[in-house]
Design a protein around this motif. Structure first.
Motif, mmCIF file in Angstrom:
data_model
loop_
_atom_site.group_PDB
_atom_site.id
_atom_site.type_symbol
_atom_site.label_atom_id
_atom_site.label_comp_id
_atom_site.label_asym_id
_atom_site.label_seq_id
_atom_site.Cartn_x
_atom_site.Cartn_y
_atom_site.Cartn_z
ATOM 1 N N LEU A 71 28.928 32.005 35.672
ATOM 2 C CA LEU A 71 29.344 33.386 35.453
ATOM 3 C C LEU A 71 30.691 33.657 36.121
ATOM 4 O O LEU A 71 31.573 34.291 35.529
ATOM 5 C CB LEU A 71 28.284 34.357 35.977
ATOM 6 C CG LEU A 71 28.581 35.840 35.806
ATOM 7 C CD1 LEU A 71 28.732 36.197 34.328
ATOM 8 C CD2 LEU A 71 27.474 36.668 36.437
ATOM 9 N N ALA A 72 30.870 33.158 37.334
ATOM 10 C CA ALA A 72 32.144 33.343 38.044
ATOM 11 C C ALA A 72 33.288 32.666 37.288
ATOM 12 O O ALA A 72 34.398 33.220 37.201
ATOM 13 C CB ALA A 72 32.039 32.787 39.462
ATOM 14 N N ARG A 73 33.020 31.499 36.726
ATOM 15 C CA ARG A 73 34.061 30.804 35.941
ATOM 16 C C ARG A 73 34.426 31.601 34.698
ATOM 17 O O ARG A 73 35.597 31.689 34.327
ATOM 18 C CB ARG A 73 33.583 29.403 35.559
ATOM 19 C CG ARG A 73 33.596 28.433 36.706
ATOM 20 C CD ARG A 73 33.105 27.077 36.272
ATOM 21 N NE ARG A 73 33.180 26.130 37.374
ATOM 22 C CZ ARG A 73 32.638 24.934 37.368
ATOM 23 N NH1 ARG A 73 31.970 24.506 36.298
ATOM 24 N NH2 ARG A 73 32.744 24.134 38.405
ATOM 25 N N GLN A 74 33.408 32.169 34.029
ATOM 26 C CA GLN A 74 33.675 32.975 32.841
ATOM 27 C C GLN A 74 34.508 34.203 33.191
ATOM 28 O O GLN A 74 35.457 34.545 32.474
ATOM 29 C CB GLN A 74 32.359 33.404 32.189
ATOM 30 C CG GLN A 74 31.595 32.276 31.555
ATOM 31 C CD GLN A 74 30.198 32.697 31.115
ATOM 32 O OE1 GLN A 74 29.813 33.860 31.251
ATOM 33 N NE2 GLN A 74 29.431 31.753 30.597
ATOM 34 N N GLU A 75 34.171 34.847 34.295
ATOM 35 C CA GLU A 75 34.941 36.025 34.732
ATOM 36 C C GLU A 75 36.368 35.628 35.083
ATOM 37 O O GLU A 75 37.314 36.342 34.743
ATOM 38 C CB GLU A 75 34.253 36.683 35.924
ATOM 39 C CG GLU A 75 32.952 37.359 35.566
ATOM 40 C CD GLU A 75 32.200 37.884 36.776
ATOM 41 O OE1 GLU A 75 32.665 37.722 37.918
ATOM 42 O OE2 GLU A 75 31.113 38.460 36.574
ATOM 43 N N ARG A 76 36.528 34.488 35.752
ATOM 44 C CA ARG A 76 37.871 34.000 36.082
ATOM 45 C C ARG A 76 38.675 33.746 34.814
ATOM 46 O O ARG A 76 39.835 34.164 34.702
ATOM 47 C CB ARG A 76 37.764 32.714 36.901
ATOM 48 C CG ARG A 76 39.133 32.103 37.240
ATOM 49 C CD ARG A 76 39.059 30.620 37.522
ATOM 50 N NE ARG A 76 38.580 29.918 36.340
ATOM 51 C CZ ARG A 76 38.013 28.720 36.370
ATOM 52 N NH1 ARG A 76 37.821 28.098 37.501
ATOM 53 N NH2 ARG A 76 37.609 28.135 35.257
ATOM 54 N N ASP A 77 38.044 33.081 33.849
ATOM 55 C CA ASP A 77 38.744 32.761 32.603
ATOM 56 C C ASP A 77 39.141 34.023 31.843
ATOM 57 O O ASP A 77 40.246 34.092 31.277
ATOM 58 C CB ASP A 77 37.875 31.857 31.722
ATOM 59 C CG ASP A 77 37.698 30.466 32.310
ATOM 60 O OD1 ASP A 77 38.455 30.101 33.240
ATOM 61 O OD2 ASP A 77 36.791 29.742 31.846
ATOM 62 N N ARG A 78 38.263 35.050 31.838
ATOM 63 C CA ARG A 78 38.608 36.317 31.185
ATOM 64 C C ARG A 78 39.789 36.988 31.896
ATOM 65 O O ARG A 78 40.694 37.530 31.253
ATOM 66 C CB ARG A 78 37.403 37.251 31.161
ATOM 67 C CG ARG A 78 36.418 36.950 30.058
ATOM 68 C CD ARG A 78 35.438 38.097 29.827
ATOM 69 N NE ARG A 78 34.615 38.399 30.992
ATOM 70 C CZ ARG A 78 33.446 37.807 31.272
ATOM 71 N NH1 ARG A 78 32.979 36.885 30.473
ATOM 72 N NH2 ARG A 78 32.764 38.148 32.336
ATOM 73 N N ALA A 79 39.776 36.959 33.237
ATOM 74 C CA ALA A 79 40.869 37.573 33.997
ATOM 75 C C ALA A 79 42.195 36.846 33.737
ATOM 76 O O ALA A 79 43.238 37.487 33.557
ATOM 77 C CB ALA A 79 40.547 37.574 35.490
ATOM 78 N N LEU A 80 42.146 35.520 33.700
ATOM 79 C CA LEU A 80 43.365 34.755 33.425
ATOM 80 C C LEU A 80 43.872 35.022 32.013
ATOM 81 O O LEU A 80 45.082 35.162 31.793
ATOM 82 C CB LEU A 80 43.104 33.258 33.630
ATOM 83 C CG LEU A 80 42.831 32.819 35.067
ATOM 84 C CD1 LEU A 80 42.449 31.343 35.121
ATOM 85 C CD2 LEU A 80 44.019 33.105 35.965
ATOM 86 N N ALA A 81 42.953 35.120 31.051
ATOM 87 C CA ALA A 81 43.360 35.416 29.675
ATOM 88 C C ALA A 81 43.999 36.799 29.591
ATOM 89 O O ALA A 81 44.989 36.987 28.873
ATOM 90 C CB ALA A 81 42.155 35.320 28.742
ATOM 91 N N LYS A 82 43.440 37.767 30.319
ATOM 92 C CA LYS A 82 44.002 39.130 30.317
ATOM 93 C C LYS A 82 45.413 39.129 30.908
ATOM 94 O O LYS A 82 46.315 39.796 30.382
ATOM 95 C CB LYS A 82 43.085 40.088 31.095
ATOM 96 C CG LYS A 82 43.522 41.514 31.050
ATOM 97 C CD LYS A 82 43.449 42.065 29.644
ATOM 98 C CE LYS A 82 43.785 43.537 29.610
ATOM 99 N NZ LYS A 82 43.796 44.080 28.260
ATOM 100 N N LEU A 83 45.609 38.383 31.992
ATOM 101 C CA LEU A 83 46.949 38.296 32.572
ATOM 102 C C LEU A 83 47.936 37.724 31.563
ATOM 103 O O LEU A 83 49.058 38.239 31.399
ATOM 104 C CB LEU A 83 46.929 37.440 33.842
ATOM 105 C CG LEU A 83 46.298 38.073 35.073
ATOM 106 C CD1 LEU A 83 46.159 37.041 36.187
ATOM 107 C CD2 LEU A 83 47.129 39.261 35.545
ATOM 108 N N ARG A 84 47.529 36.661 30.888
ATOM 109 C CA ARG A 84 48.408 36.043 29.891
ATOM 110 C C ARG A 84 48.704 37.027 28.756
ATOM 111 O O ARG A 84 49.825 37.097 28.247
ATOM 112 C CB ARG A 84 47.786 34.758 29.364
ATOM 113 C CG ARG A 84 47.800 33.630 30.370
ATOM 114 C CD ARG A 84 47.285 32.316 29.756
ATOM 115 N NE ARG A 84 47.141 31.316 30.792
ATOM 116 C CZ ARG A 84 45.999 31.011 31.408
ATOM 117 N NH1 ARG A 84 44.871 31.613 31.045
ATOM 118 N NH2 ARG A 84 45.964 30.107 32.344
#
Length: 93
Positions: A71-84
Motif C-alpha cells: 500500500l505504501a508503494r502504491q501511494e508513493r507511486d501515485r504521489a510521484l505520478a502526480k508530481l510528474r
C-alpha cells in the motif's frame, strides 16, 4: 534468540540480562513469558504463539506487513505520478 515448535508447542531459547552478557540457555520457557532484555512478551493462544511489544501492541503477521508495504508503494507511486503530471521531476527534489 528464541525457538518455537508449533507442533509440540515447545518454546525455548537463549537469553541475556544485558547486551554485553553472554547468552544463557533457558529451557523450557513457560508461557506467558517476557524477555528480561527486550521486554517482549510471548503468549500461547488458540492460534499459536503471539508476540507483544513492551507497550502491549501485538506484532503484526507477515502478510499484514507485506500488505502495508504494498500500500505504501502504491501511494508513493501515485504521489510521484502526480508530481510528474504537474511538471515536477521527483529526481530533482
Amino acid at each position: 534468540m528464541f525457538f518455537y515448535n508449533p507442533q509440540s508447542l515447545d518454546f525455548w531459547g537463549y537469553q541475556r540480562a544485558a547486551v554485553t552478557d553472554r547468552f544463557v540457555l533457558v529451557t523450557p520457557l513457560h508461557l506467558p513469558w517476557t524477555s528480561p532484555l527486550l521486554k517482549i512478551r510471548f503468549e500461547l493462544s488458540g492460534e499459536g504463539l503471539e508476540l507483544y511489544y513492551p507497550d502491549g501492541e501485538p506484532f503484526k503477521e507477515p502478510g499484514e506487513l507485506f500488505a502495508e508495504r504494498d500500500l505504501a508503494r502504491q501511494e508513493r507511486d501515485r504521489a510521484l505520478a502526480k508530481l510528474r503530471e504537474l511538471g515536477i521531476d521527483p529526481e530533482t527534489l
